[in-house]
Each structure stands twice: as structure tokens, then as C-alpha cells.
Scaffold this motif. Sequence first.
Motif, short mmCIF file in Angstrom:
data_model
loop_
_atom_site.label_atom_id
_atom_site.label_comp_id
_atom_site.label_asym_id
_atom_site.label_seq_id
_atom_site.Cartn_x
_atom_site.Cartn_y
_atom_site.Cartn_z
N GLU A 85 0.83 -1.21 0.00
CA GLU A 85 0.00 0.00 0.00
C GLU A 85 0.87 1.26 0.00
N ALA A 86 1.93 1.26 0.78
CA ALA A 86 2.84 2.41 0.78
C ALA A 86 3.48 2.58 -0.60
N GLU A 87 3.90 1.49 -1.21
CA GLU A 87 4.50 1.54 -2.55
C GLU A 87 3.48 2.05 -3.57
N ARG A 88 2.23 1.60 -3.45
CA ARG A 88 1.18 2.04 -4.39
C ARG A 88 0.94 3.54 -4.28
N ILE A 89 0.80 4.03 -3.05
CA ILE A 89 0.58 5.47 -2.84
C ILE A 89 1.77 6.27 -3.37
N ALA A 90 2.97 5.82 -3.03
CA ALA A 90 4.18 6.53 -3.46
C ALA A 90 4.27 6.57 -4.99
N HIS A 91 3.97 5.46 -5.63
CA HIS A 91 4.09 5.38 -7.09
C HIS A 91 2.95 6.11 -7.79
N GLN A 92 1.72 5.77 -7.45
CA GLN A 92 0.56 6.31 -8.17
C GLN A 92 0.25 7.76 -7.81
N ASN A 93 0.37 8.11 -6.55
CA ASN A 93 -0.05 9.44 -6.11
C ASN A 93 1.09 10.45 -6.03
N ARG A 94 2.33 9.95 -5.89
CA ARG A 94 3.45 10.87 -5.68
C ARG A 94 4.55 10.75 -6.72
N GLY A 95 4.35 9.88 -7.70
CA GLY A 95 5.31 9.77 -8.80
C GLY A 95 6.63 9.11 -8.46
N CYS A 96 6.67 8.35 -7.38
CA CYS A 96 7.92 7.67 -7.01
C CYS A 96 8.20 6.51 -7.95
N ARG A 97 9.46 6.34 -8.28
CA ARG A 97 9.88 5.26 -9.16
C ARG A 97 10.68 4.19 -8.42
N SER A 98 11.11 4.51 -7.20
CA SER A 98 11.95 3.58 -6.44
C SER A 98 11.64 3.68 -4.95
N ALA A 99 12.05 2.64 -4.23
CA ALA A 99 11.89 2.61 -2.77
C ALA A 99 13.19 2.13 -2.16
N ARG A 100 13.44 2.57 -0.92
CA ARG A 100 14.63 2.13 -0.20
C ARG A 100 14.29 1.96 1.27
N LEU A 101 15.10 1.14 1.94
CA LEU A 101 14.92 0.90 3.37
C LEU A 101 16.19 0.29 3.92
N GLU A 102 16.28 0.29 5.24
CA GLU A 102 17.36 -0.36 5.94
C GLU A 102 16.76 -1.38 6.90
N THR A 103 17.47 -2.49 7.07
CA THR A 103 17.04 -3.52 8.03
C THR A 103 18.27 -4.23 8.55
N TRP A 104 18.14 -4.85 9.72
CA TRP A 104 19.24 -5.61 10.30
C TRP A 104 19.07 -7.09 9.98
N ASP A 105 20.17 -7.84 10.12
CA ASP A 105 20.15 -9.26 9.78
C ASP A 105 19.13 -10.05 10.58
N PHE A 106 18.85 -9.66 11.82
CA PHE A 106 17.89 -10.40 12.65
C PHE A 106 16.44 -9.93 12.42
N GLN A 107 16.27 -8.90 11.61
CA GLN A 107 14.92 -8.40 11.35
C GLN A 107 14.33 -9.08 10.12
N ALA A 108 14.39 -8.41 8.97
CA ALA A 108 13.58 -8.91 7.86
C ALA A 108 14.23 -8.81 6.47
N PRO A 109 15.53 -9.03 6.32
CA PRO A 109 16.07 -8.92 4.96
C PRO A 109 15.43 -9.92 3.99
#
Length: 151
Positions: free
Chosen positions: A96-120
Motif C-alpha cells: 500500500e505504501a508503494e502504491r501510494i508513493a508510485h501512483q499518487n506521488r510519482g515515485c519510481r523507487s523505494a529504499r529501506l534499511e534492516t538488520w540481519d535479525f529483522q527482515a532482509p
Amino acid sequence: MVWCMFRIETEVDKARRDLLRSRLLDTNTAASPVLAALRGTPAERELPLHVWALEESEELAGGLVGHTWTTWLHVTYLWVAERHRGSGLGSRLLAEAERIAHQNRGCRSARLETWDFQAPEFYKKQGYEVVCVIPDYPPGITEYTLTKRLS
């Protein structure tokens, strides 16, 4: 050469922080035609993007906190309550965040940081690719930066 006395301070000073950010933005804009072209446009501003999942009782089941800037979505936090993990809720919040960013705000890419024990591995399943690995950040833990093209 100009000499001056320095005073080191460690407290939070929002006015100075904002002044420093403004001056850094001016310097960066002067050095980069890409950033200069963005100056004064809506894309220059960071816009918050929050997506929440609430139970019928209004208790928080999960959420995503991030922002968009230029053509990028930056996911800062994504969390799902223990009892909802494995249900697909995290995938739906991210989508849903990707959809809003892409469709409503013109975003073409996403980025994030995570640790090895979280969710890579979770993010890889959502189409994200590892672009940076920082071992021992903090000590004993590896941090990953992942990106994804939005379409």
C-alpha cells in the motif's frame, strides 16, 4: 584565513539544525544540476507517508512509517504485532505504501534499511535487492540497505 573560537555543544538546537540543513541544501543545490532543478518544486519536499493497520478495537496491528522525496519512497519503520505475523499484513502494508508513493506521488523507487535479525529475507521476497551491507553495525549485527524499482 579566518580564525574563530569554537564552542562544542551537544544539546538539541532545532533552530541551528534547520539553519544547517538549509545551508547544506543550498550548497548541494549549487553543486548538483539535478538538485537545482528540483529546487522550489513539490518533489523537493519530504512528505510523510504512514500506513496503519488497526484491529476492530482500534489497537495497532501494524504500521509503516516513511516519507517520499523526489522520486523515492523511504521506508523508515515497518512493524507487525506478533499475533499477525505470517498473515500477509506486512506485505499488504508495504504494498500500500508503494502504491501510494508510485501512483499518487510519482515515485519510481523505494529504499529501506534492516538488520540481519529483522527482515532482509522478507524484503527480498517483496522484490527488494540488497545494495549495501554494513557488517558490525552495531557490533555483532549486520545492516542491509535494500532498494526496489516501483511499477
